[in-house]
Design an enzyme around this catalytic site. Structure first.
Site, PDB file in Angstrom:
ATOM      1  CG  ASP A 127      64.727  67.933  27.323  1.00 52.56           C
ATOM      2  OD1 ASP A 127      64.167  68.792  26.614  1.00 52.56           O
ATOM      3  OD2 ASP A 127      65.949  67.722  27.289  1.00 52.56           O
ATOM      4  CG  ASN A 178      62.856  76.903  27.256  1.00 53.24           C
ATOM      5  OD1 ASN A 178      62.369  76.147  28.091  1.00 53.24           O
ATOM      6  ND2 ASN A 178      63.837  76.520  26.448  1.00 53.24           N
TER       7      ASN A 178
END
Length: 269
Positions: free
Chosen positions: A46, A96
């Site tokens: 991340d 996403n």
């Protein structure tokens, strides 16, 4: 004045900061017990977009994706060096796909394609995609499937590339697969409801046949799993690191392993 290629790199390696870093890295590595290494490490890489906004302002976010992919390749090498047999890399979630626009997704798809090809090209690496590949552009899905076929007989480190992956999607797919398999054997729903065992569900997960992750690492300071491997991570040790993924260093990796080895694993007991 004669310029010698690599001279700056040499001075950098000999700088006090670099020497201190190298010494500390060596000490951390020496303190790890090779007999207590996790069999399977999973990583939520991340912070690539935040890294791009901080380190390359005004540049497209693709800069961060490329830096993150470079670090993933490096990370797999670190895992291989210490004898970790399985590594899972979460590179794209189903969420996403839903919330990002094409201007962001298309460059990311290209980076994932290149990453997959690079990993599959390393001798003896085994690459396995995990996720709903039907949600991806056909070209990327083809690259992932071909990488799996080309490396299926390799016996080196096993690399799961979690792309178009969501934990709830995986559990849904596992249940569908289980029901289909049992129906083919003539098992009724009533019979299945009486005899269903957790191992039967595990046998239909994307990671079937693999050990569950012993250690799960997330970078960028976020302290949640976001639906990553919800079944497999039931007894995983979690390690959260403040560094954005492209800034994750080998000493951060060694610290994660040190933390893992210092814990008493109780497996829910």
């Amino acid at each position: 004045m004669v310029h010698h290629e690599g001279a700056s790199e040499t001075w950098d390696r000999l700088s006090p900061t670099r020497l201190i870093y190298s010494t500390y890295e060596t000490r951390l590595r020496a303190g790890l017990d090779p007999r207590e290494m996790p069999r399977h490490v999973a990583v939520l890489a991340d912070g690539n977009r935040r890294w791009a906004r901080t380190n390359a302002p005004g540049q497209p976010l693709e800069v961060g994706y490329k830096a993150g992919a470079d670090k993933l390749r490096e990370f797999v090498g670190w895992c291989d060096e210490v004898g970790i047999g399985v590594v899972t890399l979460w590179v794209l979630s189903t969420e996403n796909l839903q919330r990002s626009g094409p201007d962001e997704l298309l460059p990311l798809m290209g980076v994932i394609d290149r990453l997959t090809r690079d990993l599959a090209a390393v001798p003896d690496y085994r690459v396995q995609p995990m996720g709903d590949l039907d949600l991806l552009p056909e070209s990327l899905a083809t690259t992932l499937r071909e990488a799996a076929l080309e490396t299926i007989d390799n016996t080196g480190i096993h690399i799961n590339i979690a792309v178009a992956y969501g934990g709830r999607h995986e559990l849904r797919d596992a249940v569908r697969s289980l029901l289909t398999a049992e129906a083919a054997k003539g098992t009724t729903l009533e019979e299945l409801s009486r005899t269903l065992d957790p191992n039967q569900i595990a046998d239909h997960l994307y990671t079937k046949g693999q050990p569950d992750p012993d250690l799960l690492i997330r970078t960028s300071g976020e302290q949640r799993l976001s639906g990553f491997l919800p079944w497999q991570s039931a007894h995983s040790e979690l390690y959260f690191c403040e560094a954005l993924w492209p800034d994750f260093r080998k000493i951060d990796f060694y610290r994660a392993l040190r933390s893992y080895q210092q814990r008493e694993r109780r497996f829910g007991k």
